[in-house]
Design a protein around this motif. Structure first.
Motif, PDB file in Angstrom:
ATOM      1  N   SER A  92       0.830  -1.209   0.000  1.00 50.38           N
ATOM      2  CA  SER A  92       0.000   0.000   0.000  1.00 50.38           C
ATOM      3  C   SER A  92       0.862   1.255   0.000  1.00 50.38           C
ATOM      4  N   GLU A  93       1.910   1.254   0.822  1.00 46.15           N
ATOM      5  CA  GLU A  93       2.805   2.417   0.873  1.00 46.15           C
ATOM      6  C   GLU A  93       3.495   2.648  -0.464  1.00 46.15           C
ATOM      7  N   SER A  94       3.948   1.563  -1.086  1.00 48.38           N
ATOM      8  CA  SER A  94       4.661   1.716  -2.360  1.00 48.38           C
ATOM      9  C   SER A  94       3.724   2.228  -3.443  1.00 48.38           C
ATOM     10  N   CYS A  95       2.461   1.787  -3.425  1.00 44.01           N
ATOM     11  CA  CYS A  95       1.487   2.298  -4.400  1.00 44.01           C
ATOM     12  C   CYS A  95       1.296   3.797  -4.229  1.00 44.01           C
ATOM     13  N   ARG A  96       1.033   4.223  -3.013  1.00 46.62           N
ATOM     14  CA  ARG A  96       0.792   5.649  -2.770  1.00 46.62           C
ATOM     15  C   ARG A  96       2.020   6.482  -3.105  1.00 46.62           C
ATOM     16  N   ALA A  97       3.209   5.949  -2.815  1.00 42.58           N
ATOM     17  CA  ALA A  97       4.446   6.675  -3.135  1.00 42.58           C
ATOM     18  C   ALA A  97       4.625   6.848  -4.636  1.00 42.58           C
ATOM     19  N   ASN A  98       4.007   5.947  -5.406  1.00 39.97           N
ATOM     20  CA  ASN A  98       4.093   6.019  -6.864  1.00 39.97           C
ATOM     21  C   ASN A  98       2.844   6.623  -7.497  1.00 39.97           C
ATOM     22  N   GLY A  99       2.006   7.256  -6.669  1.00 41.52           N
ATOM     23  CA  GLY A  99       0.824   7.918  -7.180  1.00 41.52           C
ATOM     24  C   GLY A  99      -0.264   6.979  -7.653  1.00 41.52           C
ATOM     25  N   ARG A 100      -0.308   5.754  -7.094  1.00 45.59           N
ATOM     26  CA  ARG A 100      -1.296   4.752  -7.507  1.00 45.59           C
ATOM     27  C   ARG A 100      -2.227   4.435  -6.331  1.00 45.59           C
ATOM     28  N   LYS A 101      -3.418   3.968  -6.626  1.00 46.37           N
ATOM     29  CA  LYS A 101      -4.389   3.623  -5.601  1.00 46.37           C
ATOM     30  C   LYS A 101      -4.327   2.129  -5.310  1.00 46.37           C
ATOM     31  N   PRO A 102      -3.958   1.740  -4.072  1.00 45.89           N
ATOM     32  CA  PRO A 102      -3.855   0.310  -3.754  1.00 45.89           C
ATOM     33  C   PRO A 102      -5.220  -0.306  -3.475  1.00 45.89           C
ATOM     34  N   ALA A 103      -5.332  -1.590  -3.738  1.00 45.65           N
ATOM     35  CA  ALA A 103      -6.526  -2.357  -3.399  1.00 45.65           C
ATOM     36  C   ALA A 103      -6.107  -3.792  -3.178  1.00 45.65           C
ATOM     37  N   SER A 104      -6.900  -4.520  -2.400  1.00 45.90           N
ATOM     38  CA  SER A 104      -6.613  -5.941  -2.174  1.00 45.90           C
ATOM     39  C   SER A 104      -7.921  -6.708  -2.105  1.00 45.90           C
ATOM     40  N   HIS A 105      -7.872  -7.927  -2.610  1.00 44.88           N
ATOM     41  CA  HIS A 105      -9.050  -8.798  -2.584  1.00 44.88           C
ATOM     42  C   HIS A 105      -8.669 -10.136  -1.979  1.00 44.88           C
ATOM     43  N   VAL A 106      -9.349 -10.512  -0.911  1.00 41.87           N
ATOM     44  CA  VAL A 106      -9.087 -11.786  -0.242  1.00 41.87           C
ATOM     45  C   VAL A 106      -9.793 -12.910  -1.006  1.00 41.87           C
ATOM     46  N   ILE A 107      -9.021 -13.878  -1.444  1.00 37.78           N
ATOM     47  CA  ILE A 107      -9.563 -15.023  -2.170  1.00 37.78           C
ATOM     48  C   ILE A 107     -10.026 -16.100  -1.191  1.00 37.78           C
ATOM     49  N   ALA A 108      -9.203 -16.359  -0.172  1.00 36.53           N
ATOM     50  CA  ALA A 108      -9.530 -17.412   0.792  1.00 36.53           C
ATOM     51  C   ALA A 108      -8.733 -17.209   2.067  1.00 36.53           C
TER      52      ALA A 108
END
Length: 241
Positions: A92-108
């Motif tokens: 998440s930190e690396s995404c924000r540092a690169n101007g991107r919006k992080p997201a995550s999806h739990v599969i199981a």
């Protein structure tokens, strides 16, 4: 722009420059599909061999990406992330540092018994149950990482895994379990090719290269905390270890 067939510069190089400039101007944005080989050939009055070489070169440079049965697309800029021993960044930190919006999806998420190789690091005695969490991490809705996390149940009692849906593991551990600092025990990285299930999760072609980052994480007291296996789309990510 017209391709100058009298120029000493090769035709494919001229076409590469043209496509790069169109991307820089925003006429083709990250995720956009570019015209087909036939369309480019007709538009610029060059052979399909020239167009094919242009696309191959731009794919090698990470500017374009081919998706089997779909076409050729503008690749998103790579995310840069530090996973250094004394400067470890979360996804998440690396995404924000690169101007991107992080997201995550739990599969199981389920319980498994620690295998011998896992217990060599985790050093569990009585309760050897691990939470096995599978999820996909994305940046601006583009899948980047398929991740598996193995964390001892004894370290995270009553884990609310739903908090990892569009949430950060680092944040969950800090807020729910007061683990606020992390020390990387060790990491290994290797390159393989994407299998069908992984390619489906990450929206890439079967056989494309992926990086596999195995991380063995400690807490602030240097006690074993968890193990993660990240399968990363190589063309979308850059790591400093």
């Amino acid at each position: 722009m017209e391709i100058d067939k009298r120029s000493q510069q090769p035709l494919y190089a001229q076409l590469m420059k043209e496509i790069k400039e169109l991307i820089q101007k925003g006429e083709y944005e990250a995720g956009d599909q570019i015209p087909t080989e036939i369309e480019l050939s007709e538009k610029y009055q060059v052979s399909r061999i020239t167009v094919r070489r242009t696309i191959e070169e731009l794919c090698t440079q990470g500017i374009l990406v081919k998706r089997q049965g779909k076409g050729t697309f503008v690749e998103a800029p790579k995310i840069y992330r530090k996973v250094e021993k004394d400067n470890n960044m979360s996804f998440s930190e690396s995404c924000r540092a690169n101007g991107r919006k992080p997201a995550s999806h739990v599969i199981a998420c389920n319980f498994v018994e620690a295998e011998e190789r896992q217990n060599e690091f985790l050093k569990l005695t009585d309760d050897k149950r691990l939470y096995h969490i599978e999820r996909v991490l994305s940046a601006d809705d583009l899948p980047i990482i398929y991740e598996q996390i193995y964390i001892p149940a004894i370290r995270v009692p009553d884990l609310q895994v739903e908090k990892l849906e569009n949430g950060s593991l680092f944040q969950l551990l800090a807020e729910d379990y007061q683990v606020t600092e992390f020390a990387k025990g060790r990491s290994t990285i290797e390159v393989r090719t994407a299998s069908k299930p992984i390619a489906d999760y990450l929206k890439m072609n079967v056989g494309e290269p992926v990086m596999i980052l195995k991380s063995y994480m400690n807490d602030e007291e240097e006690k074993p905390l968890y193990i993660s296996y990240e399968i990363i789309v190589g063309s979308r990510y850059r790591i400093s270890i």
